[in-house]
Design a protein around this motif. Structure first.
Motif, PDB file in Angstrom:
ATOM      1  N   TYR A  64      -7.719  -8.856   3.216  1.00 60.21           N
ATOM      2  CA  TYR A  64      -7.843 -10.134   2.535  1.00 60.21           C
ATOM      3  C   TYR A  64      -7.447  -9.945   1.080  1.00 60.21           C
ATOM      4  N   GLU A  65      -6.579 -10.840   0.583  1.00 61.37           N
ATOM      5  CA  GLU A  65      -6.193 -10.862  -0.832  1.00 61.37           C
ATOM      6  C   GLU A  65      -6.487 -12.263  -1.349  1.00 61.37           C
ATOM      7  N   ASN A  66      -7.043 -12.360  -2.522  1.00 63.35           N
ATOM      8  CA  ASN A  66      -7.343 -13.662  -3.105  1.00 63.35           C
ATOM      9  C   ASN A  66      -6.302 -14.026  -4.148  1.00 63.35           C
ATOM     10  N   GLN A  67      -5.901 -15.293  -4.156  1.00 64.04           N
ATOM     11  CA  GLN A  67      -4.942 -15.815  -5.134  1.00 64.04           C
ATOM     12  C   GLN A  67      -5.638 -16.688  -6.172  1.00 64.04           C
ATOM     13  N   LEU A  68      -6.578 -17.515  -5.702  1.00 57.37           N
ATOM     14  CA  LEU A  68      -7.234 -18.478  -6.574  1.00 57.37           C
ATOM     15  C   LEU A  68      -8.612 -18.763  -6.009  1.00 57.37           C
ATOM     16  N   ILE A  69      -9.574 -18.945  -6.886  1.00 59.60           N
ATOM     17  CA  ILE A  69     -10.919 -19.280  -6.440  1.00 59.60           C
ATOM     18  C   ILE A  69     -11.509 -20.264  -7.438  1.00 59.60           C
ATOM     19  N   VAL A  70     -12.108 -21.319  -6.907  1.00 56.10           N
ATOM     20  CA  VAL A  70     -12.735 -22.343  -7.750  1.00 56.10           C
ATOM     21  C   VAL A  70     -14.137 -22.608  -7.214  1.00 56.10           C
ATOM     22  N   ALA A  71     -15.013 -23.035  -8.103  1.00 57.38           N
ATOM     23  CA  ALA A  71     -16.393 -23.315  -7.703  1.00 57.38           C
ATOM     24  C   ALA A  71     -16.896 -24.546  -8.428  1.00 57.38           C
ATOM     25  N   GLU A  72     -17.668 -25.315  -7.696  1.00 54.26           N
ATOM     26  CA  GLU A  72     -18.361 -26.457  -8.284  1.00 54.26           C
ATOM     27  C   GLU A  72     -19.625 -26.698  -7.476  1.00 54.26           C
TER      28      GLU A  72
END
Length: 134
Positions: A64-72
């Motif tokens: 698994y590779e992450n490109q973008l992560i957002v949280a709200e």
């Protein structure tokens, strides 16, 4: 780990994904996923064990590779790539996770085969800055 801020939640999800998908440390991964985990994915059996059993069934080359992560609020969305699981193309995923009581409680996903440059009408990669090598 306390997960009260958006930054803490994002770090928690990235650590959880690395622990399960890349390290395959199922015992440690239990600390990230609720025992009452709710799974909405069409590709995964119900619950935390459904997720863990799926990963156990895949080749050790899974990454698994992450490109973008957002949280709200209680939600985190991770845009990433799953590769090395035996399919002809990697999956580009938007994983939507809901926190409850400091752990991952619920999950939805949107998955798509990663397009090559020849397949891409936009001629832009779906993940990162370069197309996958054929």
């Amino acid at each position: 780990m306390a997960t009260s801020t958006s930054e803490e939640k994002k770090a928690f999800v990235l650590k959880a994904f690395d622990t399960l998908f890349n390290q395959r440390d199922y015992e440690a991964a239990e600390a990230y996923w609720s025992p009452l985990y709710i799974q909405h994915s069409a590709h995964i059996e119900p619950g935390r064990e459904g997720l863990f059993d799926l990963i156990r069934s895949l080749p050790p080359t899974l990454r698994y590779e992450n490109q973008l992560i957002v949280a709200e609020g209680d939600y985190v969305i991770a845009h990433g790539r799953f590769s090395g699981f035996g399919a002809p193309a990697a999956w580009v995923a938007a994983d939507i996770l809901r926190f409850e009581e400091g752990v991952l409680k619920e999950h939805w996903d949107v998955l798509q085969d990663e397009a090559t440059e020849e397949q891409s009408k936009s001629k832009l990669p779906m993940f990162g800055k370069a197309f996958p090598r054929a």
